[in-house]
Design a protein around this motif. Sequence first.
Motif, short mmCIF file in Angstrom:
data_model
loop_
_atom_site.label_atom_id
_atom_site.label_comp_id
_atom_site.label_asym_id
_atom_site.label_seq_id
_atom_site.Cartn_x
_atom_site.Cartn_y
_atom_site.Cartn_z
N ASN A 35 0.82 -1.20 0.00
CA ASN A 35 0.00 0.00 0.00
C ASN A 35 0.87 1.26 0.00
OD1 ASN A 35 -2.22 1.63 0.07
ND2 ASN A 35 -2.66 1.29 2.23
N VAL A 36 1.93 1.27 0.79
CA VAL A 36 2.85 2.42 0.82
C VAL A 36 3.49 2.60 -0.55
CG1 VAL A 36 5.05 3.22 1.77
CG2 VAL A 36 3.29 2.32 3.28
N PRO A 55 -0.12 18.58 -16.74
CA PRO A 55 -1.07 18.46 -15.63
C PRO A 55 -2.02 17.27 -15.74
CG PRO A 55 -1.63 20.33 -17.03
CD PRO A 55 -0.31 19.79 -17.51
N GLU A 56 -2.14 16.68 -16.92
CA GLU A 56 -3.02 15.51 -17.05
C GLU A 56 -2.47 14.29 -16.33
OE1 GLU A 56 -0.67 16.22 -20.78
OE2 GLU A 56 -2.22 17.39 -19.82
N PHE A 57 -1.21 14.33 -15.91
CA PHE A 57 -0.66 13.24 -15.10
C PHE A 57 -1.38 13.12 -13.76
CE2 PHE A 57 3.78 11.91 -16.68
CZ PHE A 57 3.36 11.98 -18.00
N ILE A 58 -1.97 14.21 -13.28
CA ILE A 58 -2.73 14.16 -12.02
C ILE A 58 -3.92 13.22 -12.18
CG2 ILE A 58 -4.11 15.54 -10.40
CD1 ILE A 58 -1.13 16.01 -10.17
N ASP A 59 -4.57 13.26 -13.34
CA ASP A 59 -5.69 12.35 -13.59
C ASP A 59 -5.23 10.90 -13.56
OD1 ASP A 59 -7.33 14.55 -13.94
OD2 ASP A 59 -7.04 14.58 -16.12
N ILE A 60 -4.08 10.64 -14.14
CA ILE A 60 -3.52 9.29 -14.13
C ILE A 60 -3.21 8.87 -12.70
CG2 ILE A 60 -1.57 7.88 -14.88
CD1 ILE A 60 -1.46 9.71 -17.39
N ALA A 61 -2.66 9.79 -11.91
CA ALA A 61 -2.32 9.48 -10.52
C ALA A 61 -3.58 9.18 -9.71
CB ALA A 61 -1.56 10.65 -9.90
N ILE A 62 -4.66 9.91 -9.94
CA ILE A 62 -5.91 9.66 -9.21
C ILE A 62 -6.48 8.29 -9.57
CG2 ILE A 62 -8.31 10.41 -8.99
CD1 ILE A 62 -7.26 13.30 -9.22
N VAL A 63 -6.46 7.94 -10.84
CA VAL A 63 -6.95 6.62 -11.25
C VAL A 63 -6.10 5.52 -10.63
CG1 VAL A 63 -7.22 5.07 -13.24
CG2 VAL A 63 -8.02 7.42 -13.38
N TYR A 64 -4.78 5.72 -10.61
CA TYR A 64 -3.91 4.72 -10.00
C TYR A 64 -4.17 4.61 -8.51
CZ TYR A 64 0.14 1.91 -8.95
OH TYR A 64 0.94 0.90 -8.52
N PHE A 69 -6.26 1.39 -4.01
CA PHE A 69 -7.15 1.21 -2.87
C PHE A 69 -8.02 -0.04 -3.03
CE2 PHE A 69 -11.38 1.93 -1.02
CZ PHE A 69 -11.02 1.94 0.32
N VAL A 70 -8.65 -0.18 -4.18
CA VAL A 70 -9.52 -1.34 -4.41
C VAL A 70 -8.71 -2.63 -4.38
CG1 VAL A 70 -11.00 -2.46 -6.14
CG2 VAL A 70 -11.24 -0.03 -5.68
N GLY A 71 -7.52 -2.61 -4.93
CA GLY A 71 -6.66 -3.80 -4.92
C GLY A 71 -6.26 -4.23 -3.52
N VAL A 73 -7.86 -3.54 -0.70
CA VAL A 73 -9.05 -4.04 -0.01
C VAL A 73 -9.37 -5.46 -0.47
CG1 VAL A 73 -11.54 -3.71 0.25
CG2 VAL A 73 -10.00 -1.77 0.48
N ALA A 74 -9.24 -5.73 -1.76
CA ALA A 74 -9.51 -7.08 -2.28
C ALA A 74 -8.52 -8.09 -1.72
CB ALA A 74 -9.46 -7.07 -3.80
N ILE A 75 -7.25 -7.72 -1.66
CA ILE A 75 -6.23 -8.63 -1.11
C ILE A 75 -6.52 -8.93 0.36
CG2 ILE A 75 -3.79 -8.79 -0.48
CD1 ILE A 75 -3.19 -7.32 -3.11
N LEU A 76 -6.85 -7.89 1.12
CA LEU A 76 -7.15 -8.11 2.54
C LEU A 76 -8.38 -8.99 2.72
CD1 LEU A 76 -6.42 -4.58 4.00
CD2 LEU A 76 -5.17 -6.69 4.46
N LYS A 77 -9.40 -8.78 1.89
CA LYS A 77 -10.60 -9.62 1.99
C LYS A 77 -10.26 -11.07 1.64
CE LYS A 77 -15.12 -10.34 0.20
NZ LYS A 77 -16.38 -10.07 0.51
N PHE A 78 -9.44 -11.27 0.63
CA PHE A 78 -9.07 -12.63 0.25
C PHE A 78 -8.34 -13.34 1.37
CE2 PHE A 78 -6.10 -15.69 -1.58
CZ PHE A 78 -7.00 -16.51 -2.24
N PHE A 79 -7.39 -12.66 2.02
CA PHE A 79 -6.63 -13.31 3.08
C PHE A 79 -7.45 -13.46 4.35
CE2 PHE A 79 -2.88 -12.06 0.53
CZ PHE A 79 -2.38 -13.34 0.37
N GLU A 80 -8.47 -12.65 4.53
CA GLU A 80 -9.34 -12.78 5.71
C GLU A 80 -10.32 -13.93 5.56
OE1 GLU A 80 -11.00 -12.01 9.43
OE2 GLU A 80 -9.21 -11.13 8.56
N TYR A 81 -10.96 -14.04 4.39
CA TYR A 81 -12.03 -15.02 4.20
C TYR A 81 -11.64 -16.19 3.31
CZ TYR A 81 -14.82 -11.36 6.28
OH TYR A 81 -15.30 -10.41 7.13
N GLY A 82 -10.55 -16.10 2.60
CA GLY A 82 -10.12 -17.20 1.76
C GLY A 82 -10.78 -17.24 0.40
#
Length: 103
Positions: A35-36, A55-64, A69-71, A73-82
Amino acid sequence: MMFVAAGLAILLTMGMALVRMFAGPTLYDRILATNVFGTKTVLIIAVIGFIVGRPEFIDIAIVYALINFVGIVAILKFFEYGSFRSGSEGRAPGARDREESPP
């Protein structure tokens, strides 16, 4: 010049996060380091965009940042519930929660 120094400092912290990712004593240390690393990637994209005047690199940074974040959360959910299923869908009929005490 100051933004180049900031970019180098971010790259240094990304290197330290990589070390923690591969040498972390626990799984959660490795996930936190991932995450860091993702957060520092967002910062380096923004700094590079500022240095090259795009300045359009900011849009790319926000998408990343959203993907990071979603990735995580998904990894944590996978390791918590299998699994990636929600709730009790992934359990066999009659299976108990971890919090329940045995009879």
